[in-house]
Design a protein around this motif. Structure first.
Motif, PDB file in Angstrom:
ATOM      1  N   ILE A  51      12.210 -12.098  -0.072  1.00  0.00           N
ATOM      2  CA  ILE A  51      12.622 -11.947  -1.476  1.00  0.00           C
ATOM      3  C   ILE A  51      12.391 -10.517  -1.948  1.00  0.00           C
ATOM      4  O   ILE A  51      13.187  -9.977  -2.699  1.00  0.00           O
ATOM      5  CB  ILE A  51      11.883 -12.957  -2.393  1.00  0.00           C
ATOM      6  CG1 ILE A  51      12.212 -14.398  -1.987  1.00  0.00           C
ATOM      7  CG2 ILE A  51      12.262 -12.731  -3.864  1.00  0.00           C
ATOM      8  CD1 ILE A  51      11.411 -15.453  -2.736  1.00  0.00           C
ATOM      9  N   ASN A  52      11.313  -9.859  -1.504  1.00  0.00           N
ATOM     10  CA  ASN A  52      11.125  -8.470  -1.978  1.00  0.00           C
ATOM     11  C   ASN A  52      11.660  -7.432  -1.002  1.00  0.00           C
ATOM     12  O   ASN A  52      11.402  -6.243  -1.186  1.00  0.00           O
ATOM     13  CB  ASN A  52       9.688  -8.207  -2.413  1.00  0.00           C
ATOM     14  CG  ASN A  52       8.763  -7.987  -1.251  1.00  0.00           C
ATOM     15  OD1 ASN A  52       9.178  -8.004  -0.096  1.00  0.00           O
ATOM     16  ND2 ASN A  52       7.502  -7.767  -1.546  1.00  0.00           N
ATOM     17  N   ARG A  53      12.394  -7.859   0.025  1.00  0.00           N
ATOM     18  CA  ARG A  53      13.114  -6.945   0.921  1.00  0.00           C
ATOM     19  C   ARG A  53      12.194  -6.175   1.854  1.00  0.00           C
ATOM     20  O   ARG A  53      12.578  -5.130   2.368  1.00  0.00           O
ATOM     21  CB  ARG A  53      14.012  -5.963   0.129  1.00  0.00           C
ATOM     22  CG  ARG A  53      15.015  -6.627  -0.789  1.00  0.00           C
ATOM     23  CD  ARG A  53      16.165  -7.295  -0.043  1.00  0.00           C
ATOM     24  NE  ARG A  53      16.917  -6.322   0.742  1.00  0.00           N
ATOM     25  CZ  ARG A  53      16.897  -6.231   2.063  1.00  0.00           C
ATOM     26  NH1 ARG A  53      16.185  -7.071   2.781  1.00  0.00           N
ATOM     27  NH2 ARG A  53      17.609  -5.345   2.679  1.00  0.00           N
ATOM     28  N   LEU A  54      10.984  -6.696   2.071  1.00  0.00           N
ATOM     29  CA  LEU A  54      10.141  -6.084   3.104  1.00  0.00           C
ATOM     30  C   LEU A  54      10.660  -6.458   4.474  1.00  0.00           C
ATOM     31  O   LEU A  54      10.468  -5.725   5.437  1.00  0.00           O
ATOM     32  CB  LEU A  54       8.680  -6.517   2.957  1.00  0.00           C
ATOM     33  CG  LEU A  54       7.887  -5.881   1.819  1.00  0.00           C
ATOM     34  CD1 LEU A  54       6.499  -6.488   1.734  1.00  0.00           C
ATOM     35  CD2 LEU A  54       7.799  -4.374   1.996  1.00  0.00           C
ATOM     36  N   ILE A  55      11.273  -7.650   4.606  1.00  0.00           N
ATOM     37  CA  ILE A  55      11.929  -8.009   5.865  1.00  0.00           C
ATOM     38  C   ILE A  55      13.332  -8.545   5.597  1.00  0.00           C
ATOM     39  O   ILE A  55      13.626  -9.074   4.525  1.00  0.00           O
ATOM     40  CB  ILE A  55      11.111  -9.021   6.714  1.00  0.00           C
ATOM     41  CG1 ILE A  55      10.895 -10.319   5.951  1.00  0.00           C
ATOM     42  CG2 ILE A  55       9.797  -8.430   7.176  1.00  0.00           C
ATOM     43  CD1 ILE A  55      10.198 -11.372   6.781  1.00  0.00           C
ATOM     44  N   GLU A  80      12.418  -4.430  -9.428  1.00  0.00           N
ATOM     45  CA  GLU A  80      12.746  -5.790  -9.855  1.00  0.00           C
ATOM     46  C   GLU A  80      11.606  -6.754  -9.563  1.00  0.00           C
ATOM     47  O   GLU A  80      11.453  -7.771 -10.225  1.00  0.00           O
ATOM     48  CB  GLU A  80      13.999  -6.302  -9.114  1.00  0.00           C
ATOM     49  CG  GLU A  80      15.207  -5.399  -9.213  1.00  0.00           C
ATOM     50  CD  GLU A  80      15.674  -5.248 -10.648  1.00  0.00           C
ATOM     51  OE1 GLU A  80      15.695  -6.273 -11.361  1.00  0.00           O
ATOM     52  OE2 GLU A  80      15.992  -4.114 -11.047  1.00  0.00           O
ATOM     53  N   VAL A  81      10.850  -6.427  -8.505  1.00  0.00           N
ATOM     54  CA  VAL A  81       9.898  -7.388  -7.969  1.00  0.00           C
ATOM     55  C   VAL A  81       8.531  -6.746  -7.795  1.00  0.00           C
ATOM     56  O   VAL A  81       8.382  -5.796  -7.034  1.00  0.00           O
ATOM     57  CB  VAL A  81      10.399  -7.922  -6.601  1.00  0.00           C
ATOM     58  CG1 VAL A  81       9.387  -8.856  -5.994  1.00  0.00           C
ATOM     59  CG2 VAL A  81      11.745  -8.626  -6.750  1.00  0.00           C
ATOM     60  N   GLY A  82       7.524  -7.262  -8.490  1.00  0.00           N
ATOM     61  CA  GLY A  82       6.143  -6.838  -8.258  1.00  0.00           C
ATOM     62  C   GLY A  82       5.553  -7.679  -7.148  1.00  0.00           C
ATOM     63  O   GLY A  82       5.974  -8.818  -6.925  1.00  0.00           O
ATOM     64  N   VAL A  84       1.862  -8.814  -5.081  1.00  0.00           N
ATOM     65  CA  VAL A  84       0.408  -8.816  -4.969  1.00  0.00           C
ATOM     66  C   VAL A  84       0.037  -9.573  -3.699  1.00  0.00           C
ATOM     67  O   VAL A  84       0.510 -10.684  -3.475  1.00  0.00           O
ATOM     68  CB  VAL A  84      -0.252  -9.538  -6.176  1.00  0.00           C
ATOM     69  CG1 VAL A  84      -1.764  -9.596  -6.008  1.00  0.00           C
ATOM     70  CG2 VAL A  84       0.097  -8.833  -7.482  1.00  0.00           C
ATOM     71  N   VAL A  85      -0.766  -8.951  -2.845  1.00  0.00           N
ATOM     72  CA  VAL A  85      -1.162  -9.606  -1.596  1.00  0.00           C
ATOM     73  C   VAL A  85      -2.669  -9.841  -1.553  1.00  0.00           C
ATOM     74  O   VAL A  85      -3.426  -9.261  -2.340  1.00  0.00           O
ATOM     75  CB  VAL A  85      -0.737  -8.773  -0.361  1.00  0.00           C
ATOM     76  CG1 VAL A  85       0.780  -8.652  -0.302  1.00  0.00           C
ATOM     77  CG2 VAL A  85      -1.373  -7.391  -0.382  1.00  0.00           C
ATOM     78  N   GLN A  86      -3.072 -10.693  -0.615  1.00  0.00           N
ATOM     79  CA  GLN A  86      -4.481 -10.984  -0.391  1.00  0.00           C
ATOM     80  C   GLN A  86      -5.217  -9.673  -0.082  1.00  0.00           C
ATOM     81  O   GLN A  86      -4.658  -8.783   0.546  1.00  0.00           O
ATOM     82  CB  GLN A  86      -4.596 -11.930   0.799  1.00  0.00           C
ATOM     83  CG  GLN A  86      -5.999 -12.388   1.074  1.00  0.00           C
ATOM     84  CD  GLN A  86      -6.013 -13.510   2.104  1.00  0.00           C
ATOM     85  OE1 GLN A  86      -5.022 -13.792   2.741  1.00  0.00           O
ATOM     86  NE2 GLN A  86      -7.147 -14.140   2.260  1.00  0.00           N
ATOM     87  N   ALA A 151      -2.307  -5.164 -11.926  1.00  0.00           N
ATOM     88  CA  ALA A 151      -1.855  -4.086 -12.806  1.00  0.00           C
ATOM     89  C   ALA A 151      -0.780  -3.259 -12.108  1.00  0.00           C
ATOM     90  O   ALA A 151       0.229  -2.897 -12.714  1.00  0.00           O
ATOM     91  CB  ALA A 151      -3.038  -3.194 -13.202  1.00  0.00           C
ATOM     92  N   ARG A 152      -0.990  -2.969 -10.828  1.00  0.00           N
ATOM     93  CA  ARG A 152       0.001  -2.181 -10.097  1.00  0.00           C
ATOM     94  C   ARG A 152       1.329  -2.924 -10.003  1.00  0.00           C
ATOM     95  O   ARG A 152       2.398  -2.353 -10.220  1.00  0.00           O
ATOM     96  CB  ARG A 152      -0.493  -1.854  -8.684  1.00  0.00           C
ATOM     97  CG  ARG A 152       0.546  -1.056  -7.911  1.00  0.00           C
ATOM     98  CD  ARG A 152       0.090  -0.609  -6.537  1.00  0.00           C
ATOM     99  NE  ARG A 152      -0.040  -1.731  -5.628  1.00  0.00           N
ATOM    100  CZ  ARG A 152      -0.339  -1.601  -4.349  1.00  0.00           C
ATOM    101  NH1 ARG A 152      -0.557  -0.400  -3.844  1.00  0.00           N
ATOM    102  NH2 ARG A 152      -0.447  -2.650  -3.582  1.00  0.00           N
ATOM    103  N   ALA A 153       1.236  -4.226  -9.682  1.00  0.00           N
ATOM    104  CA  ALA A 153       2.465  -5.001  -9.494  1.00  0.00           C
ATOM    105  C   ALA A 153       3.265  -5.110 -10.786  1.00  0.00           C
ATOM    106  O   ALA A 153       4.482  -5.229 -10.761  1.00  0.00           O
ATOM    107  CB  ALA A 153       2.121  -6.391  -8.970  1.00  0.00           C
TER     108      ALA A 153
END
Ligand code: ADP
Ligand code: ADP
Length: 231
Positions: A51-55, A80-82, A84-86, A151-153
């Motif tokens: 969905i966020n186009r990383l793959i 368009e897309v924030g 947040v990962v573990q 906050a970053r996302a």
């Protein structure tokens, strides 16, 4: 928020026999929190990364607010897309402020507006800007790092927020605080949120709707927490 449509979304990693995500079709409404809950390895991360186009998907289609974004430029997608990962995924060599400023900078915001936005975002997630803007991620507790990651996302105000096991690496007490914080933020922001977790209680607490996933992201159930608890 923005609506998200997944149509027959499929991912086959090179060299693996079975697809990691097989033919997923799902519609998310603008402004709702959908939790993907399922065991480790069932394809939650893979779905979020498509969905966020990383793959790149192997098949199927992704639409955001009706627009086909299946092959959209990944850099454009970050507006368009924030995400947040573990364990935060913050860049360790950058200060808190530099991490938060990342996507606005990539997007070409003017410096003064970025500086203002960093302060605003730290306030939003309950961190004192004076105390935290110049710190490095490694100097912060896990819970504070996840606040900075949120906050970053959210810094470039994306309509969609993807959260991949966002509270998986913090202690249970902090996890509950962060879950409450997310509920509070979402009440104000009304993003379309997709949150992946293996924690059923977290899914019940945070989801407007819950997609219960089996292997290859096969959707066993997709419904409200109330409906899922009574079935
Ligand atoms: P989850 O997020 O639910 O734990 P993942 O999406 O990480 O699941 O993984 C789904 C499946 O795809 C797993 O079988 C995993 O081993 C496999 N997988 C994940 N990433 C890769 C990769 N880069 N290359 C090959 N297989 C992968
Ligand atoms: P990694 O394999 O270390 O996660 P990635 O290329 O996936 O590297 O992402 C680099 C960093 O950028 C990650 O820490 C991730 O949190 C962040 N990131 C990835 N996608 C987005 C996005 N759409 N918006 C904001 N930050 C993102």
């Amino acid at each position: 928020g923005a609506s998200i449509e997944l149509e027959h979304l499929t991912k086959r990693y090179p060299g693996s026999a079975a697809p990691a995500v097989d033919n997923v079709t799902l519609e998310l409404k603008a402004g709702e929190v959908v939790v993907f809950v399922g065991p480790s390895g069932c394809g939650k991360s893979t779905t979020l990364k498509m969905i966020n186009r990383l793959i790149e998907p192997s098949g199927g289609r992704i639409r955001i607010d009706g627009e086909d974004v299946t092959h959209m430029d990944p850099v454009r997608m970050r507006r368009e897309v924030g995400y947040v990962v573990q364990a935060s995924g913050l860049f360790p060599h950058m200060t808190v402020a530099q991490n938060i400023a990342l996507v606005p900078r990539m997007t070409g915001w003017p410096r003064a507006r970025i500086r203002e936005r960093v302060e605003e975002m730290l306030d939003l997630v309950g961190l004192d800007p004076g105390e935290f803007r110049g710190r490095y991620p490694g100097e912060l507790s896990g819970g504070r790092r996840q606040r900075v990651a949120m906050a970053r996302a959210l810094a470039a105000d994306p309509p969609v927020l993807l959260m991949d096991e966002p509270f998986g690496a913090v202690d249970p007490v902090t996890r509950h605080h962060l879950q409450d914080e997310l509920v509070r933020l979402q009440h104000r922001l009304r993003k379309t949120i997709v949150l992946a977790t293996d924690d059923f209680d977290e899914a019940i607490k945070l989801g407007d709707r819950i997609a219960v996933l089996r292997e290859r992201s096969h959707i066993a159930q997709f419904d409200t927490p109330e409906a899922i608890l009574t079935h």
